[in-house]
Design a protein around this motif. Sequence first.
Motif, PDB file in Angstrom:
ATOM      1  N   PHE A 507       0.823  -1.230   0.000  1.00  0.00           N
ATOM      2  CA  PHE A 507       0.000   0.000   0.000  1.00  0.00           C
ATOM      3  C   PHE A 507       0.850   1.271   0.000  1.00  0.00           C
ATOM      4  O   PHE A 507       0.305   2.369   0.113  1.00  0.00           O
ATOM      5  N   GLU A 508       2.193   1.053  -0.174  1.00  0.00           N
ATOM      6  CA  GLU A 508       3.101   2.206  -0.076  1.00  0.00           C
ATOM      7  C   GLU A 508       2.703   3.356  -1.009  1.00  0.00           C
ATOM      8  O   GLU A 508       2.645   4.508  -0.608  1.00  0.00           O
ATOM      9  N   GLU A 509       2.393   2.963  -2.250  1.00  0.00           N
ATOM     10  CA  GLU A 509       2.057   3.977  -3.257  1.00  0.00           C
ATOM     11  C   GLU A 509       0.834   4.797  -2.829  1.00  0.00           C
ATOM     12  O   GLU A 509       0.847   6.017  -2.857  1.00  0.00           O
ATOM     13  N   GLN A 510      -0.206   4.054  -2.399  1.00  0.00           N
ATOM     14  CA  GLN A 510      -1.464   4.714  -1.988  1.00  0.00           C
ATOM     15  C   GLN A 510      -1.232   5.665  -0.829  1.00  0.00           C
ATOM     16  O   GLN A 510      -1.734   6.776  -0.803  1.00  0.00           O
ATOM     17  N   LEU A 511      -0.415   5.193   0.134  1.00  0.00           N
ATOM     18  CA  LEU A 511      -0.130   6.015   1.323  1.00  0.00           C
ATOM     19  C   LEU A 511       0.592   7.291   0.913  1.00  0.00           C
ATOM     20  O   LEU A 511       0.260   8.377   1.377  1.00  0.00           O
TER      21      LEU A 511
END
Length: 651
Positions: A507-511
């Motif tokens: 979820f790194e990108e979304q965060l």
Amino acid sequence: MSNLFSNDVSSNKKNKNTENESARVDGLKLKYEDILSCFDSLEEAIFVFNNNLSILYINKRAEDLIGVKKSIILEKKINEYFEEKDKEKNLEYYLKLSDSKKSFFTFVTFLLAKEGKRLPVKLKVIFNSSNDCHVAVASSFSSKLDEIMELEFNKNILREVIDQVPQMIFVKNEEGRFLLANKALADRFNLPISEIEGSIQHDIQPVKSETDYFLKYDRKVIDTKSRIKTTSSFTDAFGEKRTIEVRKIPIKLPSGEIAALGVATDITKHVEREKELKETSSELSMIVERKNEELLEEKLKLEAIFETVSPGLLLIDDEGNFSLFNKKFEEFYRVLYPEDKEPLLSLNIFSEKFKDDPLFSFIKELIIEKEKVCDTFELSENFFIQVSGVNITSSGSFIGALIEFQDITPFLTLDKLRKNFISSVSHELRTPITSISLSIQFLKKYWERLPKRKIFSTLEVMEESADLLTTLIEDLLVVSKIENNRFKVEKKKFNIIRNINSTIRSFEEQLKSKKIRLEKKFETKDIQYFGDPKRIKQIISNVLDNAIKYSLSNSKIEVTVIKDYVGEYNPDNRKGLLIQIQDHGIGIPSHDLPYVFKPFFRTDEAEKSEGTGLGLYITKNLVELHDGQIFIDSIHHVGTKVSIFLPFIEF
Ligand code: ADP
């Protein structure tokens, strides 16, 4: 007269023969014969007798009355010529009463006259015991004979009467002496009447302490010359304690003396009965009270049940009047008739205002048809109730109807949601499919002229859309499997911390794009857990995806893992771990919280973001497949906390 007659008859005879003997009276010397002949001319009958009651002399009048000659009478007893009503109180009795000196007694008696006649006479007796010579003078009442006889008769009647009555009757003088007592009283004292009459109460009363009380009131009656009524206890000669009610009235005796006439009624039984009655009635009133309490309790219980049951209830009597209803029904009624301020108990379903109301027409039909029926009505927009009713009968006749109103809006809403879902899924599917097909058309048309970078980015969009499609289709598949009980998990031992970490990484990108800081609070780096790693990943993903989706930019998400968790999210106190994901986002309104785990449910605010309303439903089922529990706490506009407890299963 002392020398007139000697003590024995023989000497008397001798005296009679001695004619020369004389007596000196007032200086005159008279012969005994002369004196005696004087007695003969008297109207009264004179009897002279000695201590043995033997007659020593009678005058002519006596001779005439009793029809016996003087010469014959001398051997006879005087008692034989007088008859007393009270046989014990004869001349002998009075002789005993007289003391050694002279004593005078006057009483009325019957002289037994010739030919069996009984003549009432007043007898004056002068007892002179010291010289053994007594004189009885009988004055005839012959002139007033009828009167005397009547008096005697009345006296006898009176005696009879007072001896017959059950009440104790008495006359007492000031010193407490009984002048009169009846049989009832004598029975209680266990003494003959003759012994009571003439006695002082103190001498015969069995319980002395009671006497003072009686005498006190006797004296009061005599002193005040007024009537008195008392109630007191009285112990009779047999030791029996009685309760008596005594009415005392003052009476004037012939001597002018005031005495107390008393009539005492034995009210022992009456008092006992009254006491018994009192006890019975108090017992009865206690029973009635207890029954009332029980009834009240039952009534309160019924009312409580009536009030607390979730459906609205209305009881209608046989004339259509509203006779009982609960709060829920009132709520429904107020929705249907918001303007109506009339008290519900005054309503009747046959009244004019319900004439065209479909709901009340239905109830009327129910009463008329007398059958159990059921139907659904829309009270207001999106507010549905199901109405069912049953007629109540007693011994075959109709006495009323009970109508039940059930709010079925949530069920219909769910159905509505299901229907909405189809359109929403079509929409969700259409978006990525449209995106893919547009991208394909675009590439087909321009691929020769397009720079590689643009081709690549278009392919990336296609890939994203395809991924979305896959997720959606996967979700739908999972739901279908869950609903058909065909969902399988493949459990194995793995490090759940590593699993969580890798999920977070995805979820790194979304965060980053929402500038959300994720804070990990892990107690340890390694927790060995037995479960399906793929499904655990899906659980964390769904919750974390929501947390990011419904968080505001620049906010923070905390992920906590506690290895051996004890607390409110482990209500059964099992051994296991807790995973908690807390965001600071839009939150969920409290009225929506009960529905978030239902399939296809989405809050109004969530509609702005992508989603199917299936995530939490799937997550809950996956947690339960691991024997765990999921909880959601949220404050609208503040944030949401999802807690997942996973028990350690022995492997
Ligand atoms: P969706 O695909 O809509 O996210 P979910 O089943 O995951 O479906 O969630 C159901 C609904 O619960 C969401 O539509 C949203 O209204 C609410 N919800 C779930 N998680 C959160 C959260 N972290 N913050 C606010 N609302 C949430």
